[in-house]
Design a protein around this motif. Structure first.
Motif, PDB file in Angstrom:
ATOM      1  N   ILE A 157       0.831  -1.200   0.000  1.00 44.91           N
ATOM      2  CA  ILE A 157       0.000   0.000   0.000  1.00 44.91           C
ATOM      3  C   ILE A 157       0.869   1.255   0.000  1.00 44.91           C
ATOM      4  O   ILE A 157       1.850   1.336   0.736  1.00 44.91           O
ATOM      5  CB  ILE A 157      -0.906  -0.008   1.256  1.00 44.91           C
ATOM      6  N   HIS A 158       0.505   2.192  -0.831  1.00 43.71           N
ATOM      7  CA  HIS A 158       1.187   3.493  -0.828  1.00 43.71           C
ATOM      8  C   HIS A 158       0.206   4.555  -0.342  1.00 43.71           C
ATOM      9  O   HIS A 158      -0.903   4.656  -0.866  1.00 43.71           O
ATOM     10  CB  HIS A 158       1.662   3.865  -2.233  1.00 43.71           C
ATOM     11  N   ILE A 159       0.638   5.338   0.643  1.00 37.64           N
ATOM     12  CA  ILE A 159      -0.239   6.378   1.176  1.00 37.64           C
ATOM     13  C   ILE A 159       0.454   7.736   1.092  1.00 37.64           C
ATOM     14  O   ILE A 159       1.570   7.912   1.582  1.00 37.64           O
ATOM     15  CB  ILE A 159      -0.611   6.061   2.642  1.00 37.64           C
ATOM     16  N   ARG A 212      18.607   4.720  -3.378  1.00 34.79           N
ATOM     17  CA  ARG A 212      18.102   5.026  -4.724  1.00 34.79           C
ATOM     18  C   ARG A 212      17.575   3.756  -5.371  1.00 34.79           C
ATOM     19  O   ARG A 212      18.268   2.737  -5.400  1.00 34.79           O
ATOM     20  CB  ARG A 212      19.230   5.603  -5.587  1.00 34.79           C
ATOM     21  N   LYS A 213      16.365   3.865  -5.887  1.00 35.65           N
ATOM     22  CA  LYS A 213      15.780   2.752  -6.635  1.00 35.65           C
ATOM     23  C   LYS A 213      15.788   3.195  -8.089  1.00 35.65           C
ATOM     24  O   LYS A 213      15.050   4.103  -8.478  1.00 35.65           O
ATOM     25  CB  LYS A 213      14.350   2.532  -6.122  1.00 35.65           C
ATOM     26  N   ASN A 214      16.641   2.576  -8.876  1.00 33.02           N
ATOM     27  CA  ASN A 214      16.870   3.053 -10.247  1.00 33.02           C
ATOM     28  C   ASN A 214      15.948   2.401 -11.265  1.00 33.02           C
ATOM     29  O   ASN A 214      15.885   1.188 -11.359  1.00 33.02           O
ATOM     30  CB  ASN A 214      18.317   2.766 -10.647  1.00 33.02           C
ATOM     31  N   ILE A 222       7.349  -0.831   6.990  1.00 34.60           N
ATOM     32  CA  ILE A 222       6.797   0.452   6.549  1.00 34.60           C
ATOM     33  C   ILE A 222       7.988   1.330   6.193  1.00 34.60           C
ATOM     34  O   ILE A 222       8.928   1.453   6.986  1.00 34.60           O
ATOM     35  CB  ILE A 222       5.993   1.136   7.679  1.00 34.60           C
ATOM     36  N   HIS A 223       7.990   1.887   5.001  1.00 36.55           N
ATOM     37  CA  HIS A 223       9.089   2.803   4.683  1.00 36.55           C
ATOM     38  C   HIS A 223       8.595   4.069   3.986  1.00 36.55           C
ATOM     39  O   HIS A 223       7.434   4.167   3.596  1.00 36.55           O
ATOM     40  CB  HIS A 223      10.189   2.089   3.886  1.00 36.55           C
ATOM     41  N   LEU A 224       9.489   5.024   3.872  1.00 33.63           N
ATOM     42  CA  LEU A 224       9.174   6.317   3.255  1.00 33.63           C
ATOM     43  C   LEU A 224       9.816   6.417   1.884  1.00 33.63           C
ATOM     44  O   LEU A 224      10.919   5.920   1.682  1.00 33.63           O
ATOM     45  CB  LEU A 224       9.744   7.441   4.122  1.00 33.63           C
ATOM     46  N   GLU A 225       9.148   7.070   0.981  1.00 33.32           N
ATOM     47  CA  GLU A 225       9.733   7.337  -0.332  1.00 33.32           C
ATOM     48  C   GLU A 225       9.042   8.547  -0.944  1.00 33.32           C
ATOM     49  O   GLU A 225       8.210   9.180  -0.318  1.00 33.32           O
ATOM     50  CB  GLU A 225       9.621   6.103  -1.235  1.00 33.32           C
ATOM     51  N   GLU A 226       9.409   8.865  -2.176  1.00 31.82           N
ATOM     52  CA  GLU A 226       8.792  10.021  -2.834  1.00 31.82           C
ATOM     53  C   GLU A 226       7.876   9.541  -3.959  1.00 31.82           C
ATOM     54  O   GLU A 226       8.144   8.533  -4.592  1.00 31.82           O
ATOM     55  CB  GLU A 226       9.874  10.951  -3.398  1.00 31.82           C
ATOM     56  N   LEU A 277       4.097   6.859   2.120  1.00 28.48           N
ATOM     57  CA  LEU A 277       4.356   5.836   3.117  1.00 28.48           C
ATOM     58  C   LEU A 277       4.021   4.512   2.448  1.00 28.48           C
ATOM     59  O   LEU A 277       2.898   4.331   1.986  1.00 28.48           O
ATOM     60  CB  LEU A 277       3.432   6.086   4.309  1.00 28.48           C
ATOM     61  N   GLU A 278       5.000   3.626   2.365  1.00 29.84           N
ATOM     62  CA  GLU A 278       4.709   2.321   1.783  1.00 29.84           C
ATOM     63  C   GLU A 278       4.570   1.289   2.895  1.00 29.84           C
ATOM     64  O   GLU A 278       5.464   1.130   3.724  1.00 29.84           O
ATOM     65  CB  GLU A 278       5.800   1.889   0.791  1.00 29.84           C
ATOM     66  N   ILE A 279       3.440   0.618   2.921  1.00 35.42           N
ATOM     67  CA  ILE A 279       3.168  -0.393   3.947  1.00 35.42           C
ATOM     68  C   ILE A 279       3.029  -1.740   3.256  1.00 35.42           C
ATOM     69  O   ILE A 279       2.228  -1.881   2.330  1.00 35.42           O
ATOM     70  CB  ILE A 279       1.874  -0.053   4.722  1.00 35.42           C
TER      71      ILE A 279
END
Ligand code: ZN
Ligand code: MN
Length: 492
Positions: free
Chosen positions: A11-13, A79-81, A118-122, A146-148
């Motif tokens: 899930i992305h919030i 970085r996720k390329n 749970i992690h953070l990204e843009e 927020l990715e859960i």
């Protein structure tokens, strides 16, 4: 069925922080003209440097706490390329091996659904596909996400839906996201595989994308269970991971591609951002920010006010509605003390609680809520203050107004916000507002219809109906029909 579904959700919030994840841009770009809330950082210009948004970190930790996860003392960004037109840098700043929260769970119908992380990204920019071209709106680029990720522990499509709905409520209660699925604030990919019932082994999963509503999640999973069961029956169960898209109109999933492995993204630590050290002090500060969870509130509503489970659920499904109900109850407690009743405050409350609380639940859930919904407004915007609503309930409680009349008063209160007593005076509803005057009216009707009364006493059911009709006419529909019937029978 010989197979059981194994379901996991990703899930992305979108977090509604003031500014974006790594720049100072306004984070409310979804309501603005395209490409107006952007800067060199979130459009990926060379030579720019990202800066971490502390509010986003705090909120990720807060949600981690609410979801019972383990907050990392040390975390970092990576970085996720990958290349895609909505990602101007050619990579997404995300978190790989050291997420800000690990583990945790969310309880759904007494079953703990465990979380992986749970992690953070843009967020990426938004692509708008036209007939012969594609336009890019960068307003969304850089919004904190927020990715859960859950463990593959969800057992039914319905459970997946309930999980997402509860998660939405949690985000709203903590005030970190509107979590509106239709607006893309909450986005969900669902993974599903089947296995023979009772088995432990996991089989290659199918990832379903393009799920834009709770209903879509449930339907897509139901469809996929049927499709995969058939493949198992034909000995053709999926041998490798696959991504499928949900077609809501056709009600089917469609093959898209086989899934990339994590290594395809060539993750490596983000060199432009310092790692995160999360100390005790910060944790304590965030603990104090934590608001009551929907689950805790439902429990408290049931215990403290003795609402039944449906009432508790209905009142807590909307945070503002639950606030409103509690304020009304608190006003009513205060009002009880002005009546000069005997006993301590606690005793008086206990004596009257059950009936008052029932009235509050009924009038808020079934009546007020309906008016609010029909007028397309929000409970927090309505003109009726909790104090006036409490006064309104007190009038019903004291039998000063019938429920018919109460409904009319409520509608008027909703329009004007006026005091219910003023409405009664202004509209000259007062003479019909108490039982005593109704009694007199009924006695008069009985007196002037001796023949009908005789018929009634001989057992003619129609006779009573005639008298009720007369009474309704006499009282111009201001009285409750049931009350008229009861009173008539009593007098007769
Ligand atoms: Zn920016
Ligand atoms: Mn992601």
């Amino acid at each position: 069925m010989k197979y059981e579904p194994v379901i996991g959700l990703e899930i992305h919030i979108q977090l509604k922080t003031k500014s974006k994840m790594f720049c100072a841009c306004d984070n409310t770009g979804e309501d603005k003209e395209p490409n107006t809330t952007i800067c060199p950082i979130c459009t990926g210009q060379p030579g720019t440097l990202p800066v971490i948004n502390n509010q986003a970190i705090d909120w990720a930790i807060l949600i981690g706490m609410v979801l019972n996860g383990k907050i990392a003392k040390f975390s970092k960004f990576d970085r996720k390329n990958y290349f895609y037109p909505d990602l101007p840098k050619g990579y997404q700043i995300s978190q790989y091996d050291l997420p800000i929260v690990s583990g945790g769970y969310l309880e759904i119908n007494n079953r703990k659904i465990k979380l992986e992380r749970i992690h953070l990204e843009e967020d990426a920019a938004k692509l708008i596909h036209k007939k012969n071209s594609t336009l890019i709106d960068f307003n969304r680029a850089g919004t904190p996400l927020l990715e859960i990720v859950t463990k593959p522990e969800i057992k039914t499509p319905q459970e997946a839906k309930l999980f997402l709905q509860e998660l939405r409520l949690i985000m709203r209660y903590q005030g970190v996201s509107c979590a509106d699925m239709e607006k893309g604030h909450l986005r969900c990919d669902a993974n599903i595989s089947l296995r023979p019932i009772g088995g432990k082994k996991l089989y290659p999963k199918i990832e379903i994308k393009n799920l834009n509503s709770f209903k879509a999640v449930e339907r897509a999973l139901e469809y996929e269970i049927k499709r995969q069961a058939k493949l198992w029956e034909e000995n053709k169960a999926p041998k490798e991971q696959e991504t499928r898209g949900w077609d809501d109109a056709k009600g089917v999933t469609i093959e898209q591609r086989t899934k990339e492995e994590a290594s395809d993204y060539r993750y490596f630590p983000e060199p432009d951002l310092p790692p995160l050290k999360i100390g005790e002090e910060r944790i304590n500060k965030i603990k104090r920010m934590k608001r009551e969870t929907p689950q805790a509130k439902r429990k408290r509503f049931a215990e403290e006010y003795e609402f039944n489970s449906e009432e508790s659920k209905a009142l807590t499904d909307d945070r503002d509605l639950s606030y409103y109900a509690e304020q009304v109850i608190s006003e009513l407690r205060t009002w009880l003390l002005t009546l000069g009743l005997e006993g301590t405050e606690e005793e008086i409350w206990k004596e009257n609680k059950r009936k008052l609380v029932k009235l509050v639940a009924n009038w808020i859930i079934n009546r007020l809520n309906k008016i609010v919904d029909e007028s397309d407004s929000l409970i927090k915007e309505i003109k009726i203050t909790p104090a006036r609503f409490a006064k309104f309930i007190s009038l019903i409680y004291q039998n000063k107004i019938t429920s018919n009349l109460a409904q009319r008063i409520l509608e008027k209160m909703f329009k004007t916000g006026s005091d219910p007593e003023h409405i009664i005076e202004e509209d000259d509803l007062t003479q019909m507002s108490d039982e005593k005057s109704l009694q007199e009216t009924l006695k008069k009707i009985i007196k002037s219809n001796p023949k009908v009364v005789e018929d009634y006493k001989k057992g003619k059911a129609n006779a009573l109906q005639f008298l009720v009709g007369q009474a309704m006419k006499e009282t111009k529909g201001k009285m409750d029909a049931r009350q008229i019937v009861n009173l008539l029978k009593e007098i007769l």
